[in-house]
Design an enzyme around this catalytic site. Structure first.
Site, PDB file in Angstrom:
ATOM      1  N   ASP A 130       6.365   5.830  -4.540  1.00 41.51           N
ATOM      2  CA  ASP A 130       5.089   4.991  -4.108  1.00 41.51           C
ATOM      3  C   ASP A 130       4.205   6.083  -4.509  1.00 41.51           C
ATOM      4  O   ASP A 130       4.376   7.777  -4.498  1.00 41.51           O
ATOM      5  CB  ASP A 130       4.803   6.325  -2.588  1.00 41.51           C
ATOM      6  N   ASP A 158       1.195   7.675  -5.053  1.00 43.02           N
ATOM      7  CA  ASP A 158      -0.346   8.041  -4.941  1.00 43.02           C
ATOM      8  C   ASP A 158      -1.515   8.290  -6.418  1.00 43.02           C
ATOM      9  O   ASP A 158      -1.005   8.789  -7.225  1.00 43.02           O
ATOM     10  CB  ASP A 158      -0.761   8.857  -4.182  1.00 43.02           C
ATOM     11  N   ASP A 191      -0.713  20.894  -0.522  1.00 41.70           N
ATOM     12  CA  ASP A 191       0.027  21.995   0.658  1.00 41.70           C
ATOM     13  C   ASP A 191       1.269  22.548  -0.541  1.00 41.70           C
ATOM     14  O   ASP A 191       1.270  23.888  -0.132  1.00 41.70           O
ATOM     15  CB  ASP A 191       0.738  20.706   1.269  1.00 41.70           C
TER      16      ASP A 191
END
Length: 452
Positions: A73, A75, A156
């Site tokens: 995936d 991003d 984060d």
């Protein structure tokens, strides 16, 4: 926010006050597998840069690639706003989210997620409509847009704050994330307590990443988790269920559960199943084996249903409630239904259970008792039940964990392998075959029959 304050924050985060420059790791000095980047991803990156915007791969794909995994995936972070992204990809772009607005660019079934650079929340004072926080400090909306370096600071974990520049293959690091990856360390950016209060789900992400990557949670990052674990009670049950799927279906569930218990997070996700409340014999062993088997199935490319995991996690609490209902004078069947509903209702207060998983879970539970009631007709009906295989797997799991006596699972294993005549003999040997019909006498006729 004043530039000098941003510089100070960067210095504190990196652990080197005054060091604000980005570290650029050129192609050839890192091992990110560029060949794994698909054509669709390049189309989005090229489309944004050709339109005059900055665009980078960011987050888990970069982290995973640098540690030798094959990222799936991808991003993208960009200087373009959501509306500008949609303008570039008008035919196949959809804007989603209110709390965190971003764009989905679709290529057939493939979706590329594109987010605008975010800024620190102190900057939110300039436009309060784009950011808001609860009294507990939790972010309710996070749409304050900023620059690349600001975006890095507000992510984060340092390992998730690396950017890949497709134009020259360089990796950009603002927060010493590359070094933390080399040392297999999971470290929060900024003050851990504040970051957990902004989004308590970060505590679950810390556990998930530590299990998945085999990283150590840095002591300062780990320290507040037990104290702040109760903040998970503020998260909607539906969102927590999605996090549960990520925790247990990532291929590292067996490592996740002990960490959830260690950091006192398990009791906020499954309060009836944590070791301090689920002390039924064999229950924790059942959970351990089920999670191990789940990891193995995922590694082999086999399907896994959350309904089965939920059935295992809540089996111990169900046994307690079922026994209690029978002790109160209810018959076994209605007592079971009452226990099932009670356990589901209690669990739903913490993590919701969608009907598409809740109904199969109930059937798996109900079949456990029926598997012991064997006759020719019953067995043929059970083996045709669409939930038979899951119920059979759970029976084997219960026996392996010592939760129930062994033998029944092996019987059903042999039954499935037998032909029809052998199946009939297996049932009849248990006294489950057809019984001879007893002759019924009409009492009135018997009384009216004359004596011989």
């Amino acid at each position: 926010m004043p530039k000098r304050l941003i510089k100070k924050i960067k210095g504190l985060i990196s652990g080197n006050a005054g060091k604000t420059s980005v570290r650029v790791i050129p192609r050839g000095q890192h091992h990110f597998p560029e060949e794994d980047i698909g054509r669709s991803v390049y189309s989005v990156l090229d489309g944004l840069t050709d339109a005059g915007y900055e665009a980078y791969l960011v987050g888990g794909s970069i982290r995973d690639g640098l540690i030798g995994m094959h990222p799936k995936d991808f991003d993208i972070a960009t200087s373009a706003t959501p509306e500008q992204i949609k303008a570039v990809f008008s035919r196949n772009c959809r804007l989603i989210g209110r709390r965190f607005r971003l764009a989905h660019v679709r290529f057939g079934r493939e979706i590329i997620e594109v987010a605008t650079f975010r800024a620190s929340h102190g900057k939110a004072e300039e436009n309060a409509n784009h950011s808001s926080q609860s009294e507990e400090g939790m972010l309710l909306r996070d749409n304050v847009f900023g620059t690349l370096d600001e975006d890095a600071i507000r992510r984060d974990f340092t390992a998730n704050a690396l950017y890949y520049r497709h134009t020259d293959g360089a990796v950009l690091d603002f927060v010493n994330g590359y070094e933390d990856i080399q040392h297999q360390t999971l470290r929060l950016i900024g003050d851990p307590e504040q970051r957990y209060r902004e989004d308590p789900v970060r505590m679950l992400r810390a556990v998930r990443f530590a299990a998945k990557l085999d990283f150590t949670i840095e002591p300062r990052t780990a320290a507040p988790i037990i104290q702040l674990s109760e903040l998970l009670g503020l998260i909607p049950a539906a969102r927590l269920f999605e996090e549960v799927l990520k925790l247990f279906l990532s291929g590292h569930a067996q490592a996740v559960w002990p960490l959830l218990v260690q950091y006192d997070l398990a009791r906020w996700l499954f309060p009836l199943s944590s070791p301090d409340s689920n002390d039924e014999p064999g229950m924790q062993r059942m959970i351990e084996i089920a999670l191990r088997n789940t990891d193995n199935r995922l590694a082999e490319g086999k399907p896994v249903t959350p309904a089965f995991l939920l059935a295992v996690l809540l089996w111990g609490p169900l046994q307690k409630e079922w026994r209690k209902a029978q002790e109160d004078g209810m018959h076994a069947a209605p007592a079971l239904q009452k226990a099932i509903q009670k356990v589901i209702n209690k669990q739903a207060q913490h993590t919701s259970i969608p009907k598409r998983f809740g109904l199969p879970m109930r059937e798996i539970w109900e079949l456990q008792g029926r598997l012991a009631m064997r006759s020719v007709k019953r067995c043929e009906g059970l083996i045709q039940n669409p939930r038979f295989r899951a119920a059979y797997d759970m029976l084997l799991l219960r026996e392996e964990a010592g939760e129930t006596e062994a033998g029944l699972g092996e019987w059903w294993t042999q039954y499935q392998e037998a032909d029809q005549s052998e199946r009939t003999k297996m049932c009849q040997s248990l006294g489950g075959g057809k019984k001879p019909r007893r002759r019924r006498y009409n009492k009135s006729r018997r009384n009216n029959t004359p004596n011989a």
